[in-house]
Scaffold this active site. Structure first.
Site, mmCIF file in Angstrom:
data_model
loop_
_atom_site.group_PDB
_atom_site.id
_atom_site.type_symbol
_atom_site.label_atom_id
_atom_site.label_comp_id
_atom_site.label_asym_id
_atom_site.label_seq_id
_atom_site.Cartn_x
_atom_site.Cartn_y
_atom_site.Cartn_z
ATOM 1 N N GLU A 87 -10.404 -2.161 -67.952
ATOM 2 C CA GLU A 87 -10.479 -2.093 -66.485
ATOM 3 C C GLU A 87 -11.352 -0.910 -66.090
ATOM 4 O O GLU A 87 -11.073 0.235 -66.436
ATOM 5 C CB GLU A 87 -9.094 -1.972 -65.822
ATOM 6 C CG GLU A 87 -9.271 -2.052 -64.297
ATOM 7 C CD GLU A 87 -7.998 -1.907 -63.480
ATOM 8 O OE1 GLU A 87 -6.889 -1.863 -64.054
ATOM 9 O OE2 GLU A 87 -8.138 -1.795 -62.240
ATOM 10 N N ASP A 127 -15.210 0.920 -55.168
ATOM 11 C CA ASP A 127 -15.675 1.554 -53.925
ATOM 12 C C ASP A 127 -16.744 0.656 -53.313
ATOM 13 O O ASP A 127 -17.692 0.253 -53.992
ATOM 14 C CB ASP A 127 -16.231 2.946 -54.227
ATOM 15 C CG ASP A 127 -15.151 3.856 -54.793
ATOM 16 O OD1 ASP A 127 -13.975 3.703 -54.391
ATOM 17 O OD2 ASP A 127 -15.457 4.698 -55.661
ATOM 18 N N LYS A 169 -23.088 -0.061 -46.976
ATOM 19 C CA LYS A 169 -24.467 -0.059 -46.447
ATOM 20 C C LYS A 169 -25.471 -0.434 -47.519
ATOM 21 O O LYS A 169 -25.354 0.018 -48.662
ATOM 22 C CB LYS A 169 -24.817 1.336 -45.907
ATOM 23 C CG LYS A 169 -24.008 1.673 -44.685
ATOM 24 C CD LYS A 169 -24.517 2.911 -44.010
ATOM 25 C CE LYS A 169 -23.698 3.154 -42.764
ATOM 26 N NZ LYS A 169 -23.334 4.546 -42.566
ATOM 27 N N ASP A 222 -12.341 -6.667 -51.299
ATOM 28 C CA ASP A 222 -12.081 -7.042 -49.904
ATOM 29 C C ASP A 222 -13.369 -6.941 -49.089
ATOM 30 O O ASP A 222 -13.395 -7.360 -47.937
ATOM 31 C CB ASP A 222 -11.077 -6.060 -49.294
ATOM 32 C CG ASP A 222 -11.625 -4.645 -49.340
ATOM 33 O OD1 ASP A 222 -11.832 -4.133 -50.469
ATOM 34 O OD2 ASP A 222 -11.912 -4.059 -48.284
HETATM 35 C C1 LIG Z 1 -11.176 1.910 -54.497
HETATM 36 S S1 LIG Z 1 -10.553 2.485 -56.004
HETATM 37 C C2 LIG Z 1 -9.738 1.039 -56.698
HETATM 38 C C3 LIG Z 1 -8.704 1.413 -57.744
HETATM 39 C C4 LIG Z 1 -8.004 0.206 -58.412
HETATM 40 N N1 LIG Z 1 -8.942 -0.638 -59.132
HETATM 41 C C5 LIG Z 1 -7.247 -0.608 -57.393
HETATM 42 O O1 LIG Z 1 -7.619 -1.765 -57.149
HETATM 43 O O2 LIG Z 1 -6.255 -0.077 -56.864
HETATM 44 C C6 LIG Z 1 -12.019 2.613 -56.983
HETATM 45 C C7 LIG Z 1 -11.826 3.462 -58.235
HETATM 46 O O3 LIG Z 1 -13.013 3.424 -59.020
HETATM 47 C C8 LIG Z 1 -13.246 4.713 -59.555
HETATM 48 N N2 LIG Z 1 -14.685 4.814 -59.860
HETATM 49 C C9 LIG Z 1 -15.690 4.823 -58.948
HETATM 50 N N3 LIG Z 1 -16.887 4.927 -59.584
HETATM 51 C C10 LIG Z 1 -16.612 4.972 -60.913
HETATM 52 C C11 LIG Z 1 -17.430 5.097 -62.073
HETATM 53 N N4 LIG Z 1 -18.759 5.194 -61.966
HETATM 54 N N5 LIG Z 1 -16.823 5.136 -63.291
HETATM 55 C C12 LIG Z 1 -15.468 5.064 -63.373
HETATM 56 N N6 LIG Z 1 -14.650 4.953 -62.315
HETATM 57 C C13 LIG Z 1 -15.209 4.901 -61.097
HETATM 58 C C14 LIG Z 1 -12.782 5.648 -58.465
HETATM 59 O O4 LIG Z 1 -12.498 6.934 -58.949
HETATM 60 C C15 LIG Z 1 -11.550 4.922 -57.916
HETATM 61 O O5 LIG Z 1 -10.362 5.328 -58.558
#
Ligand SMILES: C[S@@+](CC[C@H](N)C(=O)[O-])C[C@H]1O[C@@H](n2cnc3c(N)ncnc32)[C@H](O)[C@@H]1O
Length: 202
Positions: free
Chosen positions: A41, A116, A120, A152
């Site tokens: 994941e 994330d 944009k 989403d």
């Molecule tokens: C919006 S959260 C979603 C967390 C989880 N998948 C959920 O659905 O609850 C996005 C996660 O991706 C991680 N993340 C963002 N860019 C990343 C990267 N380049 N490598 C590893 N993790 C990353 C962030 O730190 C964050 O915890």
């Protein structure tokens, strides 16, 4: 002068990245000394989804990674409470993680859940799903390895569909069921989302 200091900064970054990649590889070799197929994941947050997945699939070797140390600490606390010895969480940036990949490991399944959104267009290069990540994942996939993406965010979903559809090693498959339903932390926050599954090799 400015160019010189920029290139010194870049060299320092590459040097520190080299160290991080070596540490990730060492950790992967320690966690998985034998050849195994991983359920990976990417961006696992606090590990809600993967912990539930591992409980449901005790034979699978599961690995969650996230950029944020505190989230990985929480995810590991969850895992420890449940005594799931084939579940692991690791702090790593996904591109550095792919650079560290040891040859004896391969991919059974990949989840990218509610990444994330970077809604944009000018920020789209920051979205997780990119052609070069799909290239890297394909190197360690076998025929039938599944990539599951859920978001989403409409723009991010359209982007995901376009990027995956344009890659020659991954094929979007509407006939493949989502393997395990259990809301991730972010899924719980949204009433609507869209999902995509692609298989390596079609
Ligand atoms: C919006 S959260 C979603 C967390 C989880 N998948 C959920 O659905 O609850 C996005 C996660 O991706 C991680 N993340 C963002 N860019 C990343 C990267 N380049 N490598 C590893 N993790 C990353 C962030 O730190 C964050 O915890």
């Amino acid at each position: 002068m400015e160019t010189e200091s920029k290139s010194v900064g870049h060299e320092a970054f590459l040097e520190s990245q080299k160290k991080r990649v070596a540490q990730i590889r060492e950790e992967l070799n320690r966690l998985f000394p034998d050849p195994v197929e991983l359920v990976l994941e990417i961006g696992c947050g606090h590990g809600h989804y993967l912990t539930a997945y591992a409980e449901q699939n005790p034979e699978s070797h599961c690995l969650g990674l996230d950029l944020v140390t505190k989230r990985i600490r929480k995810a590991n606390a969850k895992k420890d409470k449940r005594d799931l010895n084939r579940l692991h969480f690791m702090k790593a940036e996904v591109r550095e993680f792919m650079l560290a990949w040891p040859e004896h490991l391969s991919l059974e399944r990949i989840f990218v859940l509610f990444p994330d959104p970077w809604p944009k267009k000018r920020h789209s290069k920051n979205r997780i799903l990119q052609l070069n990540l799909l290239d890297e994942l394909a190197k360690h996939a076998r025929a039938g390895t599944a990539l599951h993406f859920r978001t989403d965010d409409e723009n991010n979903f359209t982007w995901g569909v376009e990027v995956v559809a344009s890659h020659d090693k991954w094929t979007i498959r509407d006939d493949v069921e989502w393997p395990f339903e259990n809301p991730s932390f972010f899924q719980d926050l949204f009433t609507a989302y869209q999902s995509l599954t692609a298989l390596h090799g079609g």
